[in-house]
Design an enzyme around this catalytic site. Structure first.
Site, mmCIF file in Angstrom:
data_model
loop_
_atom_site.group_PDB
_atom_site.id
_atom_site.type_symbol
_atom_site.label_atom_id
_atom_site.label_comp_id
_atom_site.label_asym_id
_atom_site.label_seq_id
_atom_site.Cartn_x
_atom_site.Cartn_y
_atom_site.Cartn_z
ATOM 1 N N GLY A 12 0.777 -1.196 0.029
ATOM 2 C CA GLY A 12 0.095 0.029 -0.054
ATOM 3 C C GLY A 12 0.765 1.152 0.133
ATOM 4 O O GLY A 12 1.989 1.098 0.117
ATOM 5 N N PHE A 127 -1.519 9.167 12.385
ATOM 6 C CA PHE A 127 -0.299 9.340 12.537
ATOM 7 C C PHE A 127 0.478 10.677 12.392
ATOM 8 O O PHE A 127 1.559 11.167 12.794
ATOM 9 C CB PHE A 127 0.877 8.359 12.005
ATOM 10 C CG PHE A 127 0.696 7.053 12.544
ATOM 11 C CD1 PHE A 127 1.041 6.727 13.863
ATOM 12 C CD2 PHE A 127 0.256 5.827 11.913
ATOM 13 C CE1 PHE A 127 1.020 5.477 14.619
ATOM 14 C CE2 PHE A 127 0.014 4.606 12.306
ATOM 15 C CZ PHE A 127 0.693 4.435 13.576
ATOM 16 N N HIS A 154 -11.328 12.045 2.544
ATOM 17 C CA HIS A 154 -10.285 10.941 2.178
ATOM 18 C C HIS A 154 -10.361 10.477 0.788
ATOM 19 O O HIS A 154 -11.376 10.870 0.000
ATOM 20 C CB HIS A 154 -10.618 9.739 3.146
ATOM 21 C CG HIS A 154 -10.037 10.322 4.688
ATOM 22 N ND1 HIS A 154 -10.842 10.978 5.530
ATOM 23 C CD2 HIS A 154 -8.783 9.639 5.063
ATOM 24 C CE1 HIS A 154 -9.949 11.210 6.657
ATOM 25 N NE2 HIS A 154 -8.852 10.410 6.383
ATOM 26 N N LYS A 158 -10.629 4.661 0.425
ATOM 27 C CA LYS A 158 -10.842 4.198 2.002
ATOM 28 C C LYS A 158 -12.222 3.682 2.165
ATOM 29 O O LYS A 158 -13.096 4.208 1.605
ATOM 30 C CB LYS A 158 -10.846 5.659 2.662
ATOM 31 C CG LYS A 158 -10.897 5.516 4.172
ATOM 32 C CD LYS A 158 -10.746 6.837 5.034
ATOM 33 C CE LYS A 158 -10.734 6.720 6.585
ATOM 34 N NZ LYS A 158 -9.739 5.502 6.884
#
Length: 267
Positions: A12, A127, A154, A158
């Site tokens: 990914g 993150f 997004h 997703k």
């Protein structure tokens, strides 16, 4: 001594950035990857960013038992990520999880397992350190601006909605805000879903479009004013400082924490 890491999800876009970060950090040692399609191959055969012959496994249990990593990093999808993380904790392997979409029950189960085995685990809905600060600022604002809606945007690949970041933001806002019905008391939708999802009166709207990466606006309304707290990730490189922090901090933990804010120095 370098931290030995196993990574799940090397194909990914997030996995590719993680491989770059891990292999370029002298304190980290990527020893194996888990990928359902490429068992027996090496990482340099499937990902051009890595020149090392790092083995790939399709079976997490075999990988964990043969490689004995210090830390497992999961960047896959919710169903697989949950099973991977559960197995890692059962084998006393610390885990850093960037997979979003876990249910509250799944997080509770992993938390109990981590506590029982005294094995650290960090689950981070986002993150990007700027996104963590956005969530913290939203918690602060909600004390004074209880009318709030969230717009999260997004990329179109997703699979979960709303995003883990949006759900974490709502969880933090709820700590400062009592449940409140928003909008006109007799409002109705001509098109179902127009007003978005609702949690304790907080409306959340999810956009999924090509060209987006990860973006969120938290909009607070009050008399004659609006407060908007916004964060944008334009590239997955933005998540790597937080992932690096998570790997370094999970070594010190003996329990599960949900959200990077718990290991950031915010004093």
């Amino acid at each position: 001594m370098a931290i030995n890491i196993v990574l799940a999800g090397p194909r990914g876009k997030m996995g590719t950035e993680a491989i770059k970060m891990i292999t370029n950090d002298e304190n980290f040692n990527l020893i194996a990857c888990i990928d359902r399609k490429n068992n027996g191959k090496s990482l340099d055969e499937i990902n051009h960013v890595c020149e090392n012959s790092i083995p790939i496994y399709d079976n997490a249990k075999t990988c964990f038992e043969e490689m004995e990593p210090d830390v497992f990093v999961d960047l896959t999808i919710p169903k697989i990520g949950f099973e991977h993380t559960k197995l890692a904790l059962q084998l006393n392997i610390r885990a850093v999880v960037g997979t979003s979409g876990f249910t509250e029950a799944q997080i509770d189960e992993l938390s109990l397992l981590a506590e029982q085995n005294k094995t650290g685990c960090i689950i981070a809905p986002n993150f990007a350190l700027g996104a963590v600060l956005m969530m913290l600022f939203s918690k602060m604002a909600a004390k004074y601006f209880p009318d709030v809606e969230i717009i999260e945007k997004h990329h179109n690949n997703k699979v979960d909605a709303p995003s883990g970041t949006a759900l974490k933001t709502i969880e933090m806002i709820k700590q400062s805000r009592d449940p409140k019905k928003q909008g006109h008391p007799e409002e109705y939708e001509i098109v179902e879903g127009s007003r978005g999802g609702e949690i304790e009166g907080i409306r959340v709207h999810s956009m999924r479009l090509p060209g987006l990466v990860a973006h969120q606006e938290v909009v607070f309304g009050s008399k004659s004013q609006l407060l908007t707290i916004k964060h944008d990730s334009f590239h997955r490189e933005s998540f790597m400082d937080g992932l690096k922090l998570g790997i370094n901090e999970v070594i010190k933990l003996q329990k599960l924490i949900y959200g990077l804010e718990h290991v950031m120095d915010l004093d």
